[in-house]
Design a protein around this motif. Structure first.
Motif, PDB file in Angstrom:
ATOM      1  N   LEU A 121     -16.869  -1.183  -6.768  1.00  0.00           N
ATOM      2  CA  LEU A 121     -16.288  -2.500  -7.471  1.00  0.00           C
ATOM      3  C   LEU A 121     -17.372  -3.410  -7.732  1.00  0.00           C
ATOM      4  CD1 LEU A 121     -13.406  -3.225  -4.921  1.00  0.00           C
ATOM      5  CD2 LEU A 121     -13.082  -2.459  -7.262  1.00  0.00           C
ATOM      6  N   TRP A 171     -12.680  -9.258   0.939  1.00  0.00           N
ATOM      7  CA  TRP A 171     -12.439  -9.065  -0.495  1.00  0.00           C
ATOM      8  C   TRP A 171     -11.256 -10.231  -0.641  1.00  0.00           C
ATOM      9  CZ3 TRP A 171     -11.772  -3.311  -1.554  1.00  0.00           C
ATOM     10  CH2 TRP A 171     -12.835  -2.841  -1.156  1.00  0.00           C
ATOM     11  N   VAL A 216      -8.620   4.407  -0.273  1.00  0.00           N
ATOM     12  CA  VAL A 216      -8.030   3.263  -0.663  1.00  0.00           C
ATOM     13  C   VAL A 216      -7.310   2.665   0.452  1.00  0.00           C
ATOM     14  CG1 VAL A 216      -6.504   1.790  -1.975  1.00  0.00           C
ATOM     15  CG2 VAL A 216      -7.948   3.406  -3.369  1.00  0.00           C
ATOM     16  N   ALA A 264     -10.030   1.259   2.847  1.00  0.00           N
ATOM     17  CA  ALA A 264     -10.397   0.301   2.684  1.00  0.00           C
ATOM     18  C   ALA A 264      -9.394  -1.024   2.804  1.00  0.00           C
ATOM     19  CB  ALA A 264     -10.797   0.143   1.103  1.00  0.00           C
ATOM     20  N   THR A 265      -8.114  -0.573   2.722  1.00  0.00           N
ATOM     21  CA  THR A 265      -7.029  -1.738   3.047  1.00  0.00           C
ATOM     22  C   THR A 265      -7.138  -2.156   4.231  1.00  0.00           C
ATOM     23  OG1 THR A 265      -6.167  -0.917   0.884  1.00  0.00           O
ATOM     24  CG2 THR A 265      -4.612  -2.160   2.403  1.00  0.00           C
ATOM     25  N   THR A 274       0.975  -1.245   0.040  1.00  0.00           N
ATOM     26  CA  THR A 274      -0.133   0.273  -0.097  1.00  0.00           C
ATOM     27  C   THR A 274       0.779   1.117  -0.094  1.00  0.00           C
ATOM     28  OG1 THR A 274      -1.696  -1.364   1.118  1.00  0.00           O
ATOM     29  CG2 THR A 274      -1.746   1.007   1.396  1.00  0.00           C
ATOM     30  N   SER A 313      -9.826   2.703 -12.490  1.00  0.00           N
ATOM     31  CA  SER A 313      -9.389   1.446 -12.366  1.00  0.00           C
ATOM     32  C   SER A 313      -7.933   1.272 -13.020  1.00  0.00           C
ATOM     33  CB  SER A 313     -10.180   0.421 -12.843  1.00  0.00           C
ATOM     34  OG  SER A 313     -10.386   0.334 -14.281  1.00  0.00           O
ATOM     35  N   VAL A 345      -7.676  -6.584  -3.532  1.00  0.00           N
ATOM     36  CA  VAL A 345      -7.473  -5.717  -2.584  1.00  0.00           C
ATOM     37  C   VAL A 345      -5.953  -5.046  -3.212  1.00  0.00           C
ATOM     38  CG1 VAL A 345      -6.323  -5.061  -0.235  1.00  0.00           C
ATOM     39  CG2 VAL A 345      -8.202  -6.634  -0.392  1.00  0.00           C
ATOM     40  N   GLN A 369      -8.562  -1.980  -6.679  1.00  0.00           N
ATOM     41  CA  GLN A 369      -9.087  -0.798  -6.164  1.00  0.00           C
ATOM     42  C   GLN A 369      -9.190   0.466  -6.897  1.00  0.00           C
ATOM     43  OE1 GLN A 369      -9.266  -0.276  -1.785  1.00  0.00           O
ATOM     44  NE2 GLN A 369      -7.380  -1.596  -1.478  1.00  0.00           N
ATOM     45  N   ARG A 370     -10.114   1.365  -6.638  1.00  0.00           N
ATOM     46  CA  ARG A 370     -10.270   2.434  -7.605  1.00  0.00           C
ATOM     47  C   ARG A 370     -10.243   3.759  -7.360  1.00  0.00           C
ATOM     48  NH1 ARG A 370     -15.348   0.430 -11.570  1.00  0.00           N
ATOM     49  NH2 ARG A 370     -14.339  -1.778 -12.484  1.00  0.00           N
ATOM     50  N   THR A 392     -15.702  -8.015  -5.699  1.00  0.00           N
ATOM     51  CA  THR A 392     -14.647  -8.412  -4.760  1.00  0.00           C
ATOM     52  C   THR A 392     -14.072  -9.531  -4.666  1.00  0.00           C
ATOM     53  OG1 THR A 392     -16.227  -8.580  -2.882  1.00  0.00           O
ATOM     54  CG2 THR A 392     -15.639  -6.485  -3.279  1.00  0.00           C
TER      55      THR A 392
END
Length: 545
Positions: free
Chosen positions: A416, A393, A358, A361-362, A323, A432, A398, A402-403, A419
């Motif tokens: 998404l 997901w 992002v 979410a991670t 990440t 994306s 992951v 992700q977008r 997932t």
């Protein structure tokens, strides 16, 4: 602050860990002179992570470093990804439970054909990147720490302390890659949210010992050692003589990290291996604790947070380092575009707009795995059902699926579509990662690497001519995610900035308008290439997500 006159530095990178080094490498790749400062005397010899995800491999490939990193990775093809045994000796004797290393399916290779042959410890990755930076003549200032920072509307003043004392530096912008306890983040007054410290305090023992005789040809990424005398997690560094062993430190019971002396660490390793006479060299001992936290802001004025300074991710899933690399990849091209006069400063606002959601979410995905590791490691229909019930997901989604939703994407589609299935998630939607497809033996990921690129459908002659007019490289692609007379505009970080599914009256004007918009340029724009982009206002055209 000490007032010393120095030339302005375009970008200062604070922190020489993996993310800091890759930030400097990406900036150099995009032609931005940067200075990197790191309080240690060189890259760390003590790896904290070994899992390099496919998206990070794509970034390394963009830098021309994927082959060198793969060469220092441990070849685990056909090996165990995860093992459980009482001791290493018993594991070598066959008393072991294993989960195989994931073997990419044909469908997975259709989404990203580039991956390493196994795990690569962070110190090995850092050595490759640092050597490449040195080859490029990068300004790496080891044994140098930041002691002060202040910014105004025009720049950032930092005070540094190095081998020759203190001095000041004027910087256009600063990237903070200085870790979980970031001094830059603290100086900016940026707080964090999240669960914070998780579970027990741990001790990470880096040691050298030849385990080949005991392993009897067996190889693995990690092995959970269950002997009561030294339970913990053994991770490979080179698969032969270099290893790390993670053991718990019972702080609640009065134990302290400093209690793990050299002698005790040797005894712990010998007990975990099951050989009381093993020749062990303890190279380094690091205390650590799993943590989950998110900075309240990823950017303050001219200062940007990346990696652990922006987010600390619990370890299961190998999302942390990867990440951070994605942060650097997102930010570097934007800093370069502004530095080279190709974009307005507003483009830099999209870094936080894109990376904060992002990263959040991670972190959420890592936390969902924490309570039950089988949600990450499990295989088969039952594991799939358990993941669905827990909102977990698939790991490739992951890492790669992700977008982004920001002003640097036209008509983004942040939701998404899947997932579970990465191929479904990578459908060419704006925001994306561009789908992989072979074009005359070259991946679309390579075609778009590091530069604005137009991908056009099989009937895209007018788009090709328009791309030439505005100085964009363009390529014809036959793929289900691109209509015959449509076009995808791909950013330098391989993110789809715009998708059109129908013809437009004036494609060259349209492309110029879109570039002006996503690059936050004033009307009358700045050229991306030669010849200069057409100087017009954004009109309404048919876009599709």
């Amino acid at each position: 602050m000490t007032k010393t006159a120095y030339p302005e530095v375009p970008v200062l990178v604070v922190g020489g860990g993996s993310v800091g080094l890759l930030t400097a490498a990406l900036l150099a790749h995009h032609g931005v002179p940067a200075v990197l400062v790191e309080r240690r005397s060189g890259p760390s010899v003590h790896p904290r992570a070994t899992g390099i995800g496919s998206r990070t491999v794509e970034v390394l490939r963009e830098l021309g470093l994927d082959t060198a990193v793969d060469a220092v990775a441990v070849d685990l093809r056909g090996a165990a990804g995860k093992a459980v045994a009482r001791t290493v000796v018993e594991m070598g004797a066959g008393d072991v439970v294993t989960v195989p290393m994931p073997t990419p399916s044909a469908a997975e290779l259709d989404t990203t054909p580039f991956r390493l042959r196994g795990v690569c410890a962070q110190d090995r990755l850092d050595a490759v990147v640092a050597a490449d930076l040195a080859r490029r003549g990068a300004d790496l200032r080891w044994s140098t720490r930041l002691v002060g920072i202040a910014q105004d509307a025009d720049g950032v003043d930092v005070e540094l302390e190095g081998p020759d004392g203190r001095y000041s530096l004027r910087c256009a912008r600063v990237v903070a890659a200085d870790g979980t306890h970031s001094a830059v983040r603290t100086a900016l007054g940026v707080g964090t949210s999240g669960a914070g410290d998780l579970g027990k305090s741990m001790i990470n023992i880096l040691f050298r010992a030849d385990l080949r005789l005991h392993l009897r040809g067996m190889s693995f990424a990690t092995c959970t050692i269950t002997t009561p005398e030294a339970s913990g997690l053994l991770a490979t560094v080179d698969g032969e003589t270099n290893w790390v062993f993670h053991v718990s430190c019972d702080v609640d019971g009065g134990e302290r990290p400093e209690d793990f002396t050299h002698e005790r660490c040797v005894a712990v390793v010998r007990a975990a291996v099951g050989d009381p006479d093993l020749d062990v060299e303890v190279r380094s001992v690091l205390p650590w604790r799993p943590r989950s936290s998110l900075a309240d802001r990823f950017a303050v004025g001219r200062v940007f947070l990346v990696g652990d300074a922006a987010h600390t991710v619990s370890p299961l899933g190998a999302f942390g380092l990867n990440t951070g690399v994605a942060d650097a990849h997102n930010l570097a091209w934007k800093l370069a575009a502004v530095h080279h006069g190709e974009a307005g400063a507003g483009l830099l606002d999209t870094y936080a707009q894109e990376r904060e959601p992002v990263a959040a979410a991670t972190l959420d995905q890592a936390m969902r795995r924490l309570a039950d590791p089988e949600l990450h490691w499990g295989r088969g229909p039952e594991a799939d059902a358990a993941r669905a019930a827990a909102g977990v997901w698939a790991a490739p989604v992951v890492h790669l699926g992700q977008r982004y939703d920001s002003a640097a994407v036209v008509d983004p589609r942040p939701e998404l579509p899947s997932t579970v299935d990465l191929a479904v998630a990578l459908d060419g939607s704006p925001g994306s990662r561009v789908p992989h497809a072979w074009v005359d033996g070259v991946s679309t990921l390579d075609l778009a690497a590091s530069r604005w690129t137009l991908l056009v459908g099989t009937a895209g002659d007018r788009w090709l001519a328009a791309a030439a007019d505005v100085g964009l490289p363009a390529h014809r692609v036959s793929a289900p995610w691109l209509s015959d007379d449509g076009a995808l505009l791909v950013r330098p970080d391989a993110i789809v900035a715009m998708r059109v599914t129908a013809p437009v009256p004036d494609p060259a004007r349209f492309l110029a308008d879109v570039l002006d918009q996503v690059l936050a340029r004033p009307v009358g724009g700045l050229a991306v290439g030669e010849p200069a982009c057409v100087d017009v206002r954004l009109a309404s055209h048919e876009l599709a997500g």
